[in-house]
Design a protein around this motif. Structure first.
Motif, short mmCIF file in Angstrom:
data_model
loop_
_atom_site.label_atom_id
_atom_site.label_comp_id
_atom_site.label_asym_id
_atom_site.label_seq_id
_atom_site.Cartn_x
_atom_site.Cartn_y
_atom_site.Cartn_z
N ASP A 53 0.83 -1.20 0.00
CA ASP A 53 0.00 0.00 0.00
C ASP A 53 0.86 1.25 0.00
O ASP A 53 0.53 2.25 -0.66
CB ASP A 53 -0.93 0.00 1.22
CG ASP A 53 -1.97 1.11 1.13
OD1 ASP A 53 -2.78 1.08 0.19
OD2 ASP A 53 -1.95 2.01 1.99
N ALA A 54 1.98 1.22 0.71
CA ALA A 54 2.90 2.36 0.70
C ALA A 54 3.47 2.57 -0.69
O ALA A 54 3.61 3.72 -1.16
CB ALA A 54 4.01 2.14 1.71
N ARG A 55 3.81 1.48 -1.37
CA ARG A 55 4.30 1.59 -2.75
C ARG A 55 3.21 2.18 -3.66
O ARG A 55 3.50 3.01 -4.53
CB ARG A 55 4.73 0.22 -3.27
CG ARG A 55 5.99 -0.32 -2.62
CD ARG A 55 6.35 -1.69 -3.14
NE ARG A 55 6.58 -1.69 -4.59
CZ ARG A 55 6.82 -2.80 -5.29
NH1 ARG A 55 6.86 -3.99 -4.69
NH2 ARG A 55 7.03 -2.73 -6.59
N ARG A 56 1.96 1.75 -3.45
CA ARG A 56 0.86 2.27 -4.25
C ARG A 56 0.71 3.78 -4.04
O ARG A 56 0.54 4.54 -5.00
CB ARG A 56 -0.45 1.56 -3.87
CG ARG A 56 -1.67 2.07 -4.65
CD ARG A 56 -2.96 1.53 -4.07
NE ARG A 56 -3.18 1.94 -2.70
CZ ARG A 56 -3.66 3.13 -2.36
NH1 ARG A 56 -3.94 4.05 -3.29
NH2 ARG A 56 -3.84 3.43 -1.08
N ARG A 57 0.80 4.22 -2.79
CA ARG A 57 0.64 5.64 -2.49
C ARG A 57 1.76 6.47 -3.10
O ARG A 57 1.52 7.58 -3.61
CB ARG A 57 0.58 5.85 -0.97
CG ARG A 57 -0.68 5.31 -0.32
CD ARG A 57 -0.60 5.38 1.20
NE ARG A 57 -1.77 4.82 1.83
CZ ARG A 57 -2.88 5.49 2.11
NH1 ARG A 57 -2.95 6.78 1.79
NH2 ARG A 57 -3.90 4.90 2.68
N ARG A 58 2.99 5.96 -3.05
CA ARG A 58 4.10 6.68 -3.66
C ARG A 58 3.91 6.78 -5.17
O ARG A 58 4.17 7.84 -5.79
CB ARG A 58 5.43 6.00 -3.33
CG ARG A 58 5.85 6.13 -1.87
CD ARG A 58 7.31 5.75 -1.67
NE ARG A 58 7.57 4.35 -1.98
CZ ARG A 58 7.49 3.36 -1.10
NH1 ARG A 58 7.12 3.62 0.15
NH2 ARG A 58 7.77 2.12 -1.45
N LEU A 59 3.46 5.69 -5.77
CA LEU A 59 3.23 5.70 -7.21
C LEU A 59 2.07 6.64 -7.57
O LEU A 59 2.12 7.33 -8.59
CB LEU A 59 2.94 4.28 -7.69
CG LEU A 59 2.73 4.09 -9.20
CD1 LEU A 59 3.92 4.61 -10.00
CD2 LEU A 59 2.50 2.60 -9.51
N ALA A 60 1.05 6.68 -6.71
CA ALA A 60 -0.07 7.60 -6.95
C ALA A 60 0.41 9.05 -6.94
O ALA A 60 -0.03 9.87 -7.77
CB ALA A 60 -1.15 7.39 -5.90
N ALA A 61 1.30 9.37 -6.03
CA ALA A 61 1.84 10.73 -5.97
C ALA A 61 2.61 11.05 -7.25
O ALA A 61 2.51 12.16 -7.80
CB ALA A 61 2.74 10.89 -4.75
N ARG A 62 3.38 10.09 -7.73
CA ARG A 62 4.12 10.29 -8.99
C ARG A 62 3.15 10.43 -10.17
O ARG A 62 3.39 11.22 -11.08
CB ARG A 62 5.07 9.12 -9.22
CG ARG A 62 6.22 9.04 -8.22
CD ARG A 62 6.96 7.72 -8.34
NE ARG A 62 7.50 7.52 -9.67
CZ ARG A 62 7.74 6.33 -10.21
NH1 ARG A 62 7.47 5.23 -9.52
NH2 ARG A 62 8.25 6.25 -11.42
N TYR A 63 2.07 9.67 -10.13
CA TYR A 63 1.05 9.78 -11.19
C TYR A 63 0.43 11.18 -11.20
O TYR A 63 0.27 11.79 -12.26
CB TYR A 63 -0.03 8.72 -10.98
CG TYR A 63 -1.17 8.78 -11.96
CD1 TYR A 63 -1.09 8.15 -13.20
CD2 TYR A 63 -2.33 9.49 -11.65
CE1 TYR A 63 -2.13 8.21 -14.10
CE2 TYR A 63 -3.39 9.56 -12.55
CZ TYR A 63 -3.29 8.92 -13.77
OH TYR A 63 -4.32 8.99 -14.67
N ARG A 64 0.11 11.69 -10.03
CA ARG A 64 -0.52 13.01 -9.96
C ARG A 64 0.43 14.12 -10.42
O ARG A 64 -0.01 15.14 -10.94
CB ARG A 64 -0.98 13.29 -8.52
CG ARG A 64 -2.15 12.42 -8.06
CD ARG A 64 -2.66 12.89 -6.71
NE ARG A 64 -3.83 12.13 -6.28
CZ ARG A 64 -3.79 11.10 -5.45
NH1 ARG A 64 -2.61 10.68 -4.97
NH2 ARG A 64 -4.90 10.47 -5.09
N ARG A 65 1.73 13.91 -10.22
CA ARG A 65 2.71 14.92 -10.63
C ARG A 65 3.16 14.76 -12.08
O ARG A 65 3.96 15.57 -12.57
CB ARG A 65 3.94 14.84 -9.73
CG ARG A 65 3.70 15.20 -8.28
CD ARG A 65 5.02 15.44 -7.55
NE ARG A 65 5.92 14.28 -7.63
CZ ARG A 65 5.98 13.32 -6.72
NH1 ARG A 65 5.18 13.35 -5.66
NH2 ARG A 65 6.84 12.32 -6.85
#
Length: 255
Positions: A53-65
């Motif tokens: 889940d932490a990996r998913r959240r980091r990737l989500a942040a990269r997706y948004r940016r």
């Protein structure tokens, strides 16, 4: 397989997979479950899920940016692979061996029992998809699939024998599918090499959650099949990546 035997198996599953109502899980463990539990750790499972889940959240942040559509597409491809890895390496192995039961609603692998619809929704929940686990699990398999993905990713089959069906699924390519049968719901996992694996809480055979070759699964027999390739649906992957809640539409069972 003789018609009479197949009919008996399907009848056994008719009441076992759809529109379940909640009931206390049995505390009795099968021999297979007891053996599997010896190598299963609930704390380790939860810690591993938190890691993913932490990996998913980091990737989500990269997706948004992401500065462009091309970069967002690349991030979404990473998300798709991360979701599949979470299921393949952690969620599916953890639940394997958990006993099936008509009223099975367990939240925890190897503890209590789980029905086929609950296995599908709980696996997706454990992998990080925000969904109404109980409401969705009680619906027919087609309703479950239509809530997970759009018609563009859904294929229906009538009167196709098992071997032909598996060949046609293989031709659709690698990925994660949700399969709806007359009286059952399951995952199909098509590998890069063409192997088609059925992952489900089986009311036949061992009567547990199993990962087995689809072409040899007794539970795959069905007059009608509906197949949703959820891993190909960018909207499904994006919703999982960004932690967006999945609403349930067209529900026929409320309680």
């Amino acid at each position: 397989m003789k018609t009479s035997v197949l009919a008996a198996l399907l009848l056994a599953g008719l009441r076992g997979c759809f529109a379940q109502t909640a009931a206390p899980d049995s505390a009795v463990k099968s021999p297979r479950q007891t053996t599997a539990s010896a190598v299963f750790s609930a704390p380790v499972y939860q810690a591993t899920l938190r890691h993913f889940d932490a990996r998913r959240r980091r990737l989500a942040a990269r997706y948004r940016r992401a500065p462009s559509r091309a970069v967002r597409t690349a991030r979404l491809a990473e998300a798709r692979q991360l979701l599949l890895t979470t299921l393949d390496s952690t969620v599916f192995p953890a639940w394997e061996g958990t006993p099936w039961a008509f009223y099975g609603t367990s939240w925890q692998p190897r503890r209590g029992t789980i029905a086929c619809g609950y296995f599908v929704t709980t696996s997706l929940h454990d992998a990080g998809l925000r969904l109404q686990r109980t409401v969705l699990a009680k619906q027919t398999s087609e309703c479950i699939i239509k809530n997970l993905t759009f018609e563009a990713h859904i294929t229906r089959y009538w009167g196709v024998d098992r071997a032909d069906f598996v060949r046609q699924v293989r031709a659709l390519g690698p990925g994660l599918y949700v399969l709806g049968l007359d009286y059952h719901v399951a995952f199909l996992r098509v590998r890069d090499g063409g192997a088609v694996q059925m992952v489900h809480s089986s009311y036949v055979g061992p009567g547990t959650v199993v990962r087995e070759a689809a072409e040899s699964s007794v539970a795959i027999f069905s007059k009608y099949r509906v197949l949703g390739k959820v891993s190909d649906d960018d909207a499904f992957v994006r919703r999982w990546l960004l932690g967006e809640a999945l609403a349930v539409h067209g529900a026929t069972v409320k309680e």
